[in-house]
Design a protein around this motif. Structure first.
Motif, PDB file in Angstrom:
ATOM      1  N   ARG A  15       0.837  -1.207   0.000  1.00 16.40           N
ATOM      2  CA  ARG A  15       0.000   0.000   0.000  1.00 16.40           C
ATOM      3  C   ARG A  15       0.870   1.254   0.000  1.00 16.40           C
ATOM      4  NH1 ARG A  15      -2.740  -1.593   5.593  1.00 16.40           N
ATOM      5  NH2 ARG A  15      -0.840  -2.002   6.734  1.00 16.40           N
ATOM      6  N   ILE A  16       0.278   2.321  -0.519  1.00  5.66           N
ATOM      7  CA  ILE A  16       0.962   3.607  -0.587  1.00  5.66           C
ATOM      8  C   ILE A  16       0.080   4.672   0.062  1.00  5.66           C
ATOM      9  CG2 ILE A  16       2.303   3.048  -2.655  1.00  5.66           C
ATOM     10  CD1 ILE A  16       0.188   4.593  -4.310  1.00  5.66           C
ATOM     11  N   LEU A  17       0.703   5.731   0.548  1.00  7.86           N
ATOM     12  CA  LEU A  17      -0.026   6.858   1.114  1.00  7.86           C
ATOM     13  C   LEU A  17      -0.311   7.836  -0.015  1.00  7.86           C
ATOM     14  CD1 LEU A  17      -1.164   8.276   3.631  1.00  7.86           C
ATOM     15  CD2 LEU A  17       1.068   9.377   3.878  1.00  7.86           C
ATOM     16  N   CYS A  18      -1.564   8.267  -0.111  1.00  5.01           N
ATOM     17  CA  CYS A  18      -1.994   9.143  -1.198  1.00  5.01           C
ATOM     18  C   CYS A  18      -2.676  10.389  -0.647  1.00  5.01           C
ATOM     19  CB  CYS A  18      -2.988   8.412  -2.098  1.00  5.01           C
ATOM     20  SG  CYS A  18      -2.354   6.894  -2.800  1.00  5.01           S
ATOM     21  N   CYS A  19      -2.691  11.435  -1.462  1.00  5.40           N
ATOM     22  CA  CYS A  19      -3.365  12.677  -1.092  1.00  5.40           C
ATOM     23  C   CYS A  19      -4.133  13.204  -2.294  1.00  5.40           C
ATOM     24  CB  CYS A  19      -2.345  13.713  -0.636  1.00  5.40           C
ATOM     25  SG  CYS A  19      -3.106  15.280  -0.128  1.00  5.40           S
ATOM     26  N   TYR A  20      -5.403  13.513  -2.077  1.00  2.57           N
ATOM     27  CA  TYR A  20      -6.240  14.151  -3.092  1.00  2.57           C
ATOM     28  C   TYR A  20      -6.707  15.482  -2.527  1.00  2.57           C
ATOM     29  CZ  TYR A  20     -10.199  15.413  -5.951  1.00  2.57           C
ATOM     30  OH  TYR A  20     -11.062  16.112  -6.751  1.00  2.57           O
ATOM     31  N   VAL A  21      -6.690  16.531  -3.348  1.00  2.00           N
ATOM     32  CA  VAL A  21      -7.162  17.850  -2.935  1.00  2.00           C
ATOM     33  C   VAL A  21      -8.328  18.244  -3.824  1.00  2.00           C
ATOM     34  CG1 VAL A  21      -6.561  20.275  -2.586  1.00  2.00           C
ATOM     35  CG2 VAL A  21      -4.832  18.500  -2.209  1.00  2.00           C
ATOM     36  N   GLN A  28     -17.477  17.048  -3.296  1.00  2.00           N
ATOM     37  CA  GLN A  28     -17.227  15.876  -4.124  1.00  2.00           C
ATOM     38  C   GLN A  28     -17.272  14.624  -3.267  1.00  2.00           C
ATOM     39  OE1 GLN A  28     -13.339  16.705  -5.765  1.00  2.00           O
ATOM     40  NE2 GLN A  28     -14.197  17.856  -7.475  1.00  2.00           N
ATOM     41  N   LYS A  29     -17.402  13.478  -3.927  1.00  2.00           N
ATOM     42  CA  LYS A  29     -17.316  12.194  -3.248  1.00  2.00           C
ATOM     43  C   LYS A  29     -16.168  11.433  -3.897  1.00  2.00           C
ATOM     44  CE  LYS A  29     -21.100  10.143  -2.002  1.00  2.00           C
ATOM     45  NZ  LYS A  29     -22.342   9.357  -2.035  1.00  2.00           N
ATOM     46  N   ALA A  30     -15.268  10.898  -3.066  1.00  4.34           N
ATOM     47  CA  ALA A  30     -14.139  10.107  -3.544  1.00  4.34           C
ATOM     48  C   ALA A  30     -14.412   8.640  -3.214  1.00  4.34           C
ATOM     49  CB  ALA A  30     -12.852  10.567  -2.877  1.00  4.34           C
ATOM     50  N   LYS A  31     -14.178   7.767  -4.200  1.00  6.83           N
ATOM     51  CA  LYS A  31     -14.431   6.336  -4.011  1.00  6.83           C
ATOM     52  C   LYS A  31     -13.286   5.518  -4.597  1.00  6.83           C
ATOM     53  CE  LYS A  31     -19.436   6.678  -4.786  1.00  6.83           C
ATOM     54  NZ  LYS A  31     -20.567   6.121  -5.571  1.00  6.83           N
ATOM     55  N   ILE A  32     -12.982   4.422  -3.930  1.00  3.84           N
ATOM     56  CA  ILE A  32     -12.099   3.408  -4.495  1.00  3.84           C
ATOM     57  C   ILE A  32     -12.896   2.114  -4.505  1.00  3.84           C
ATOM     58  CG2 ILE A  32      -9.978   2.071  -4.264  1.00  3.84           C
ATOM     59  CD1 ILE A  32      -8.724   4.471  -2.892  1.00  3.84           C
ATOM     60  N   ALA A  54      -3.851   3.253  -0.295  1.00  4.00           N
ATOM     61  CA  ALA A  54      -4.398   2.479  -1.408  1.00  4.00           C
ATOM     62  C   ALA A  54      -3.288   1.643  -2.015  1.00  4.00           C
ATOM     63  CB  ALA A  54      -4.998   3.418  -2.458  1.00  4.00           C
ATOM     64  N   LEU A  55      -3.650   0.865  -2.993  1.00  5.06           N
ATOM     65  CA  LEU A  55      -2.660   0.113  -3.763  1.00  5.06           C
ATOM     66  C   LEU A  55      -2.236   0.953  -4.959  1.00  5.06           C
ATOM     67  CD1 LEU A  55      -4.263  -3.443  -3.757  1.00  5.06           C
ATOM     68  CD2 LEU A  55      -2.447  -2.555  -2.293  1.00  5.06           C
ATOM     69  N   PRO A  56      -1.002   0.820  -5.412  1.00  7.80           N
ATOM     70  CA  PRO A  56      -0.528   1.631  -6.529  1.00  7.80           C
ATOM     71  C   PRO A  56      -1.372   1.479  -7.802  1.00  7.80           C
ATOM     72  CG  PRO A  56       1.311   0.495  -5.490  1.00  7.80           C
ATOM     73  CD  PRO A  56       0.060  -0.041  -4.870  1.00  7.80           C
ATOM     74  N   ASP A  57      -1.966   0.303  -8.009  1.00  4.61           N
ATOM     75  CA  ASP A  57      -2.752   0.095  -9.224  1.00  4.61           C
ATOM     76  C   ASP A  57      -4.242   0.390  -9.050  1.00  4.61           C
ATOM     77  OD1 ASP A  57      -3.091  -2.095  -7.572  1.00  4.61           O
ATOM     78  OD2 ASP A  57      -3.049  -3.567  -9.191  1.00  4.61           O
ATOM     79  N   PHE A  79      -1.309   5.827  -7.913  1.00  4.99           N
ATOM     80  CA  PHE A  79       0.129   6.078  -7.911  1.00  4.99           C
ATOM     81  C   PHE A  79       0.441   7.521  -8.306  1.00  4.99           C
ATOM     82  CE2 PHE A  79      -0.376   4.677 -12.303  1.00  4.99           C
ATOM     83  CZ  PHE A  79       0.464   5.528 -13.008  1.00  4.99           C
ATOM     84  N   HIS A  80      -0.483   8.197  -8.982  1.00  4.62           N
ATOM     85  CA  HIS A  80      -0.304   9.626  -9.293  1.00  4.62           C
ATOM     86  C   HIS A  80      -0.543  10.498  -8.059  1.00  4.62           C
ATOM     87  CE1 HIS A  80      -0.781   9.650 -13.944  1.00  4.62           C
ATOM     88  NE2 HIS A  80      -0.107   8.584 -13.527  1.00  4.62           N
ATOM     89  N   LEU A  81      -1.228   9.953  -7.075  1.00  2.00           N
ATOM     90  CA  LEU A  81      -1.562  10.708  -5.857  1.00  2.00           C
ATOM     91  C   LEU A  81      -0.637  10.370  -4.695  1.00  2.00           C
ATOM     92  CD1 LEU A  81      -5.429  10.228  -6.062  1.00  2.00           C
ATOM     93  CD2 LEU A  81      -4.121  12.253  -6.745  1.00  2.00           C
ATOM     94  N   GLN A  82       0.357   9.509  -4.940  1.00  5.76           N
ATOM     95  CA  GLN A  82       1.257   9.075  -3.872  1.00  5.76           C
ATOM     96  C   GLN A  82       2.053  10.255  -3.325  1.00  5.76           C
ATOM     97  OE1 GLN A  82       3.926   5.911  -4.945  1.00  5.76           O
ATOM     98  NE2 GLN A  82       4.660   5.652  -2.858  1.00  5.76           N
TER      99      GLN A  82
END
Length: 106
Positions: A15-21, A28-32, A54-57, A79-82
Protein backbone atom coordinates in the motif's frame (compact mmCIF):
# COMPACT_ATOMS: atom_id res chain seq x y z
CA UNK A 1 -24.26 11.99 1.43
CA UNK A 2 -22.56 9.21 3.25
CA UNK A 3 -19.00 8.43 4.18
CA UNK A 4 -17.96 4.81 4.46
CA UNK A 5 -14.70 3.29 5.54
CA UNK A 6 -13.66 -0.26 6.19
CA UNK A 7 -10.15 -1.10 7.40
CA UNK A 8 -7.60 -1.59 4.66
CA UNK A 9 -6.96 -5.34 4.17
CA UNK A 10 -3.94 -6.15 6.33
CA UNK A 11 -2.64 -8.85 3.96
CA UNK A 12 -1.93 -6.21 1.28
CA UNK A 13 1.55 -4.97 2.07
CA UNK A 14 2.30 -2.86 -1.01
CA UNK A 15 0.00 0.00 0.00
CA UNK A 16 0.96 3.61 -0.59
CA UNK A 17 -0.03 6.86 1.11
CA UNK A 18 -1.99 9.14 -1.20
CA UNK A 19 -3.36 12.68 -1.09
CA UNK A 20 -6.24 14.15 -3.09
CA UNK A 21 -7.16 17.85 -2.94
CA UNK A 22 -10.60 19.08 -3.95
CA UNK A 23 -9.60 22.29 -5.72
CA UNK A 24 -13.19 23.11 -6.69
CA UNK A 25 -15.91 25.02 -4.87
CA UNK A 26 -18.22 22.00 -5.01
CA UNK A 27 -18.62 19.07 -2.62
CA UNK A 28 -17.23 15.88 -4.12
CA UNK A 29 -17.32 12.19 -3.25
CA UNK A 30 -14.14 10.11 -3.54
CA UNK A 31 -14.43 6.34 -4.01
CA UNK A 32 -12.10 3.41 -4.49
CA UNK A 33 -13.91 0.38 -5.85
CA UNK A 34 -10.99 -1.54 -7.38
CA UNK A 35 -9.61 -3.24 -4.25
CA UNK A 36 -11.40 -6.52 -3.44
CA UNK A 37 -13.09 -6.76 -0.02
CA UNK A 38 -12.51 -3.07 0.71
CA UNK A 39 -14.89 -0.13 0.61
CA UNK A 40 -13.59 3.44 0.56
CA UNK A 41 -15.99 6.32 0.10
CA UNK A 42 -15.49 9.81 1.51
CA UNK A 43 -17.09 13.20 1.12
CA UNK A 44 -14.47 15.81 0.23
CA UNK A 45 -15.39 19.43 0.87
CA UNK A 46 -14.10 22.32 -1.26
CA UNK A 47 -10.34 22.88 -0.81
CA UNK A 48 -10.10 19.92 1.60
CA UNK A 49 -7.12 17.52 1.51
CA UNK A 50 -7.88 13.82 1.77
CA UNK A 51 -5.10 11.45 2.92
CA UNK A 52 -5.69 7.74 2.40
CA UNK A 53 -3.92 4.44 1.81
CA UNK A 54 -4.40 2.48 -1.41
CA UNK A 55 -2.66 0.11 -3.76
CA UNK A 56 -0.53 1.63 -6.53
CA UNK A 57 -2.75 0.10 -9.22
CA UNK A 58 -6.04 1.28 -7.66
CA UNK A 59 -8.09 4.17 -9.03
CA UNK A 60 -9.71 7.00 -7.08
CA UNK A 61 -13.07 7.92 -8.58
CA UNK A 62 -14.18 11.52 -8.11
CA UNK A 63 -17.90 12.24 -8.26
CA UNK A 64 -19.70 15.57 -8.18
CA UNK A 65 -22.45 15.86 -5.60
CA UNK A 66 -25.59 17.77 -6.49
CA UNK A 67 -29.25 17.74 -5.58
CA UNK A 68 -29.98 15.90 -8.83
CA UNK A 69 -27.53 13.13 -7.94
CA UNK A 70 -23.92 12.12 -8.55
CA UNK A 71 -21.89 12.31 -11.73
CA UNK A 72 -18.51 10.71 -12.29
CA UNK A 73 -15.96 13.46 -12.97
CA UNK A 74 -12.96 11.20 -13.47
CA UNK A 75 -10.72 8.38 -12.33
CA UNK A 76 -7.22 9.07 -11.04
CA UNK A 77 -4.56 6.35 -10.72
CA UNK A 78 -3.57 6.22 -7.06
CA UNK A 79 0.13 6.08 -7.91
CA UNK A 80 -0.30 9.63 -9.29
CA UNK A 81 -1.56 10.71 -5.86
CA UNK A 82 1.26 9.07 -3.87
CA UNK A 83 2.94 11.35 -1.34
CA UNK A 84 6.26 11.11 0.40
CA UNK A 85 7.09 11.99 3.98
CA UNK A 86 8.90 15.10 2.73
CA UNK A 87 5.83 16.39 0.86
CA UNK A 88 3.70 15.84 3.98
CA UNK A 89 6.13 17.83 6.13
CA UNK A 90 6.13 20.67 3.59
CA UNK A 91 2.33 20.64 3.33
CA UNK A 92 2.01 20.62 7.12
CA UNK A 93 4.29 23.62 7.48
CA UNK A 94 2.31 25.58 4.88
CA UNK A 95 -0.94 24.73 6.69
CA UNK A 96 0.59 25.90 9.97
CA UNK A 97 1.85 29.06 8.26
CA UNK A 98 -1.62 29.74 6.81
CA UNK A 99 -3.22 29.21 10.24
CA UNK A 100 -0.74 31.61 11.86
CA UNK A 101 -1.48 34.27 9.26
CA UNK A 102 -5.23 33.82 9.77
CA UNK A 103 -4.85 34.07 13.56
CA UNK A 104 -2.77 37.24 13.34
CA UNK A 105 -5.36 38.93 11.09
CA UNK A 106 -8.17 38.53 13.61
Amino acid sequence: MTSAFTPFPSHLSNRILCCYVNTTTQIQKAKILTIPNWLFERVVFPHQRLLFEALPDAFLEIHSCAAAGEALLGKIPCFHLQVSERSLVMAGSSILHDDLQTDSME
